[in-house]
Write a protein that holds these residues in place. Structure first.
Motif, short mmCIF file in Angstrom:
data_model
loop_
_atom_site.label_atom_id
_atom_site.label_comp_id
_atom_site.label_asym_id
_atom_site.label_seq_id
_atom_site.Cartn_x
_atom_site.Cartn_y
_atom_site.Cartn_z
N ILE A 1 0.88 -1.17 0.00
CA ILE A 1 0.00 0.00 0.00
C ILE A 1 0.91 1.21 0.00
O ILE A 1 1.59 1.50 0.99
CB ILE A 1 -0.94 0.02 1.22
N HIS A 2 0.97 1.88 -1.12
CA HIS A 2 1.89 3.00 -1.26
C HIS A 2 1.52 4.13 -0.31
O HIS A 2 0.36 4.30 0.09
CB HIS A 2 1.87 3.50 -2.70
N GLY A 3 2.52 4.94 -0.01
CA GLY A 3 2.30 6.05 0.90
C GLY A 3 1.47 7.15 0.29
O GLY A 3 1.51 7.37 -0.93
N PRO A 4 0.69 7.82 1.12
CA PRO A 4 0.44 7.51 2.53
C PRO A 4 -0.58 6.38 2.66
O PRO A 4 -1.67 6.49 2.11
CB PRO A 4 -0.11 8.82 3.09
N PHE A 5 -0.22 5.31 3.35
CA PHE A 5 -1.04 4.10 3.33
C PHE A 5 -2.44 4.31 3.91
O PHE A 5 -3.37 3.58 3.59
CB PHE A 5 -0.35 2.93 4.04
N HIS A 6 -2.62 5.33 4.76
CA HIS A 6 -3.94 5.52 5.37
C HIS A 6 -4.93 6.18 4.42
O HIS A 6 -6.13 6.19 4.71
CB HIS A 6 -3.84 6.28 6.69
N HIS A 7 -4.46 6.70 3.30
CA HIS A 7 -5.37 7.14 2.22
C HIS A 7 -4.61 7.09 0.90
O HIS A 7 -4.50 8.07 0.18
CB HIS A 7 -5.98 8.52 2.50
#
Length: 326
Positions: free
Chosen positions: A247-253
């Motif tokens: 999950i590429h950064g930023p992983f939280h969105h």
């Protein structure tokens, strides 16, 4: 359903939420802050009609708002959530839900007893990247998920007057940014059963950097870190017997996922909707209230309590104590 939102707090995240509410067709009808000048400035910026110089004055007329977004400092979240519940007003409470498990359990119990909707604003769980990662893992694209690695580190200037570094305001990397990798690994691998943490404290007594290793049942491990002083990036990898999903950064969105098998990236997947930011959790609140739910199935209070339980344990291991615990 057009919801009328009240907002407690006037910081950057409150501004972002006000924009998200409007983008989804809602109205921000009230704002409150301990600083009346800040509340008035916020109201002027966002076209808010009702302005209050004390947080809970916003709840004096609960018939004027349909839901309240709690965006105050971490130390106030439990007080403001309780005030919403007592007024019978649904609440979206910014993460961390409270400073510790005891307070989180009290809020959850009060909400359940009163039958009032309350949800932690863990916006990551409503992001397209998170949902796509869950779908691919369930489809077996990496085989059995065995290891999750994640980092959430940003290099902020240490400042004892800034909320992030202020012990009296519930500062520290774990509660503000570590909560993301902890929620991620718990969601993907299951409830932790064991954890080990090493941390470095700022001179204010809060955690500046923390590295964590966790076990999630037999054969499933996670390692993650969080920091307010080290720029680690914000990426995550889920590895299994058949490959790994990044999950590429930023992983939280995130806006992109990569599927790798052995040494080869076999797929790059661009996601649509990440730019909508907080709008996805606004959608969830609307959906729940339209359905008459008092909890979100996607972000249930049980997950919030599990996360808080382990945040307590990790804080204990690195030696962070908040004033109410002295």
């Amino acid at each position: 359903m057009t919801l009328r939102w009240g907002i407690l707090g006037t910081g950057d995240i409150a501004r972002a939420m006000a924009a998200a509410v409007r983008a989804r067709g809602g109205e921000v009808t009230a704002v409150a802050s301990a600083d009346l000048a800040r509340a008035r400035a916020f109201a002027d910026e966002h076209g808010v009609l009702n302005v209050y110089g004390r947080h809970h004055d916003l709840l004096a007329r609960p018939e004027d708002v349909d839901v309240v977004y709690v965006a105050t400092t971490n130390d106030r979240h439990h007080l403001d959530a309780h005030a919403c519940i007592e007024a019978g007003v649904p609440a979206l409470v910014e993460k961390p839900f409270t400073l510790d498990l005891e307070r989180a359990e009290e809020v959850a119990a009060a909400a359940r007893t009163a039958g009032v909707f309350v949800m932690e604003a863990m916006w990551m769980r409503f992001q397209p990247a998170f949902e796509e990662a869950e779908r691919r893992i369930a489809a077996g694209q990496v085989g059995e998920p065995l290891l999750v690695q994640a980092d959430f580190g940003i290099a902020a200037v240490p400042d004892r007057d800034r909320r992030w570094f202020a012990r009296e305001l519930g500062g520290g990397a774990l509660l503000d940014v570590g909560i993301y990798p902890l929620t991620l690994v718990t969601s993907l691998l299951g409830t932790p059963t064991q954890a080990f943490a090493l941390g470095e404290l700022a001179d204010t007594g809060v955690d500046a950097s923390v590295s964590v290793a966790m076990r999630h049942g037999e054969g499933r491990l996670s390692s993650w870190s969080c920091s307010f002083v080290a720029d680690t990036g914000i990426e995550a990898t889920i590895a299994g017997s058949e490959g790994s999903l990044r999950i590429h950064g930023p992983f939280h969105h995130a806006g992109r996922l990569s599927l790798r098998r052995r040494d080869t990236v076999v797929e790059e997947h661009d996601l649509h909707g990440a730019q909508a930011g907080y709008e996805h959790e606004v959608d969830e609140v609307v959906r729940c209230l339209e359905a008459g739910r008092t909890e979100s199935e996607r972000m249930p209070l049980a997950l919030t309590l599990t996360t808080m339980r382990w945040l307590d344990e990790l804080r204990r291991q690195v030696g962070v104590v908040y004033p109410h615990e002295d």
